[in-house]
Design a protein around this motif. Structure first.
Motif, short mmCIF file in Angstrom:
data_model
loop_
_atom_site.label_atom_id
_atom_site.label_comp_id
_atom_site.label_asym_id
_atom_site.label_seq_id
_atom_site.Cartn_x
_atom_site.Cartn_y
_atom_site.Cartn_z
N VAL A 1 5.15 14.64 12.53
CA VAL A 1 4.48 14.66 10.97
C VAL A 1 3.57 15.63 11.03
CG1 VAL A 1 2.75 13.16 10.03
CG2 VAL A 1 4.20 12.12 11.57
N GLY A 2 3.76 16.47 9.85
CA GLY A 2 2.95 17.47 9.56
C GLY A 2 1.83 17.59 8.59
N ASN A 3 1.57 16.55 8.05
CA ASN A 3 0.30 16.34 7.00
C ASN A 3 0.28 14.88 6.66
OD1 ASN A 3 2.47 15.82 4.63
ND2 ASN A 3 3.05 18.11 5.10
N LYS A 4 -0.67 14.62 5.79
CA LYS A 4 -0.97 13.45 5.23
C LYS A 4 0.01 12.86 4.16
CE LYS A 4 -5.90 12.77 6.45
NZ LYS A 4 -7.21 12.78 5.81
N SER A 5 0.46 13.77 3.39
CA SER A 5 0.87 13.48 2.19
C SER A 5 2.67 13.27 2.45
CB SER A 5 1.28 14.87 1.49
OG SER A 5 2.08 14.62 0.09
N ASN A 6 2.97 12.24 1.23
CA ASN A 6 4.43 12.02 1.18
C ASN A 6 5.27 12.97 0.38
OD1 ASN A 6 4.66 9.56 3.19
ND2 ASN A 6 3.38 8.52 1.73
N ARG B 1 4.42 5.07 13.21
CA ARG B 1 3.17 5.10 13.69
C ARG B 1 2.29 6.08 13.64
NH1 ARG B 1 5.90 2.35 17.94
NH2 ARG B 1 5.21 4.03 19.26
N ALA B 2 2.97 7.19 13.91
CA ALA B 2 2.26 8.54 13.89
C ALA B 2 1.88 8.96 12.13
CB ALA B 2 3.56 9.53 14.31
N LYS B 3 2.66 8.63 11.30
CA LYS B 3 2.29 9.11 10.03
C LYS B 3 1.44 8.20 9.68
CE LYS B 3 3.46 10.88 6.05
NZ LYS B 3 3.34 12.42 5.89
N GLN B 4 1.18 6.98 10.00
CA GLN B 4 0.27 5.98 9.62
C GLN B 4 -1.33 6.54 10.50
OE1 GLN B 4 1.54 2.13 10.96
NE2 GLN B 4 2.49 1.68 8.88
N ALA B 5 -1.25 7.14 11.57
CA ALA B 5 -2.41 7.48 12.13
C ALA B 5 -2.85 8.85 11.53
CB ALA B 5 -1.80 7.68 13.75
N VAL B 6 -1.90 9.68 11.32
CA VAL B 6 -2.39 10.98 10.44
C VAL B 6 -3.05 10.61 9.25
CG1 VAL B 6 -1.72 13.05 9.43
CG2 VAL B 6 -1.00 12.58 11.73
N GLN B 7 -2.52 9.68 8.52
CA GLN B 7 -2.91 9.29 7.08
C GLN B 7 -4.34 8.43 7.21
OE1 GLN B 7 0.43 7.02 5.73
NE2 GLN B 7 1.06 8.80 4.63
N ARG B 8 -4.64 8.03 8.54
CA ARG B 8 -6.04 7.42 8.44
C ARG B 8 -7.15 8.51 8.90
NH1 ARG B 8 -2.79 3.20 11.20
NH2 ARG B 8 -3.35 3.92 13.11
N LEU B 9 -6.92 9.56 9.18
CA LEU B 9 -8.11 10.50 9.56
C LEU B 9 -8.84 10.65 8.38
CD1 LEU B 9 -5.62 13.38 11.18
CD2 LEU B 9 -6.96 11.96 12.10
N PRO B 10 -10.10 10.56 8.57
CA PRO B 10 -11.01 10.82 7.32
C PRO B 10 -10.89 12.12 6.57
CG PRO B 10 -12.14 11.33 9.56
CD PRO B 10 -10.79 10.78 9.84
N GLN B 11 -11.21 11.99 5.31
CA GLN B 11 -11.16 13.25 4.49
C GLN B 11 -12.21 14.00 4.74
OE1 GLN B 11 -8.72 13.87 2.71
NE2 GLN B 11 -7.56 11.99 2.50
N PRO B 12 -12.07 15.45 4.74
CA PRO B 12 -10.72 16.07 4.20
C PRO B 12 -10.06 16.60 5.47
CG PRO B 12 -12.70 17.71 4.43
CD PRO B 12 -13.16 16.43 4.87
N ILE B 13 -10.05 15.86 6.55
CA ILE B 13 -9.52 16.22 7.89
C ILE B 13 -7.96 15.95 7.44
CG2 ILE B 13 -9.09 15.87 10.22
CD1 ILE B 13 -12.07 15.02 10.40
N GLU B 14 -7.16 17.15 7.97
CA GLU B 14 -6.00 16.94 8.16
C GLU B 14 -5.18 16.82 9.57
OE1 GLU B 14 -2.85 16.60 6.84
OE2 GLU B 14 -3.19 16.87 4.57
N GLY B 15 -3.84 16.74 9.67
CA GLY B 15 -3.56 16.39 11.14
C GLY B 15 -2.06 16.55 11.20
N ALA B 16 -1.62 16.58 12.54
CA ALA B 16 -0.16 16.67 12.74
C ALA B 16 0.16 16.03 13.99
CB ALA B 16 0.40 18.09 12.92
#
Length: 247
Positions: free
Chosen positions: A41-46, A11-26
């Motif tokens: 979770v430290g970034n959007k990337s896999n 759930r945390a990974k999905q929430a971070v990945q849903r952040l609008p570009q170019p915003i990153e998150g953790a």
């Protein structure tokens, strides 16, 4: 064996990945009872090798530091309550003259409202009363990038030289879950080989503030979510929800 909760991690990974570009998150999740890190979770990337913002990125905590550095020590020292009042008029200490959001000029405000609306001027006045206590209170949190320069009035509003990581800040906030007691978190529960258990996470606790102060802070942070700056994140489902915004 780790404390990881796969469902929360997903759930945390999905929430971070849903952040609008170019915003990153953790995201950091810590179980208040076990002090185990349940999700990180430290970034959007896999992609492997990416910057892990949860543990490697140090940023200004802003007003999220106020409960730990300012209001906890202030309530502990003065024995005030959330209905007690603070002067919110313009103020300067050591040449530091912060303003409130939208340059709002305040008069007398309750501590409850000062926390809920994250006012700056009353927080600085409170910090001037419990300055030494505040600096002593946060030592057990072992913020790794805290410097001598941070032992100043700027820190009342989270204006640190380097800042803190999301993991460090979440770790410190577990104090509020545990009656004012702090214990460092761990990602690992046990390490076992065919020779037996080599490591077992054992909690060692420090009392940061009293039960009374902890309850007042919890109520103050609940107000943040019900009518203050965090109200858009309010969820009525949990038995308790508290939070703090910071810029």
């Amino acid at each position: 064996q780790t404390y990881l909760d796969p469902a929360e991690q997903t759930r945390a990974k999905q929430a971070v990945q849903r952040l609008p570009q170019p915003i990153e998150g953790a995201y950091v999740g810590i179980d208040g009872d076990t002090r185990g890190v349940t999700a990180l979770v430290g970034n959007k990337s896999n992609m492997p090798g990416q910057l892990n913002r949860a543990v490697q990125s140090y940023r200004q905590p802003g007003s999220t530091l106020k409960p730990l550095l300012v209001y906890g020590p202030y309530l502990e020292k003065t024995k005030k309550t959330l209905t007690s009042r603070l002067d919110g008029s313009p103020v300067c200490f050591d040449g530091y003259c912060p303003q409130n959001s939208s340059n709002r000029v305040l008069g007398s405000v309750t501590i409850a409202d000062a926390i809920a609306y994250s006012y700056n001027t009353p927080a600085l006045r409170a910090f001037s009363v419990s300055f030494n206590e505040g600096l002593k209170t946060i030592r057990p949190f072992r913020f790794s990038q805290w410097t001598e320069e941070d032992n100043s009035y700027n820190s009342a509003l989270g204006g640190l030289k380097y800042g803190v990581s999301p993991l460090e800040l979440t770790n410190a906030y577990t104090t509020l879950v545990n009656d004012g007691l702090y214990s460092p978190s761990s990602m690992i529960r046990t390490i076992t080989t065919d020779q037996g258990t080599l490591y077992r996470h054992v909690m060692s606790t420090d009392r940061i503030w009293s039960s009374r102060t902890n309850q007042l802070l919890r109520k103050g942070l609940h107000n943040v979510m019900t009518y203050g700056t965090g109200r858009l994140g309010y969820d009525p489902a949990p038995a308790y929800i508290g939070g703090k915004t910071g810029t």
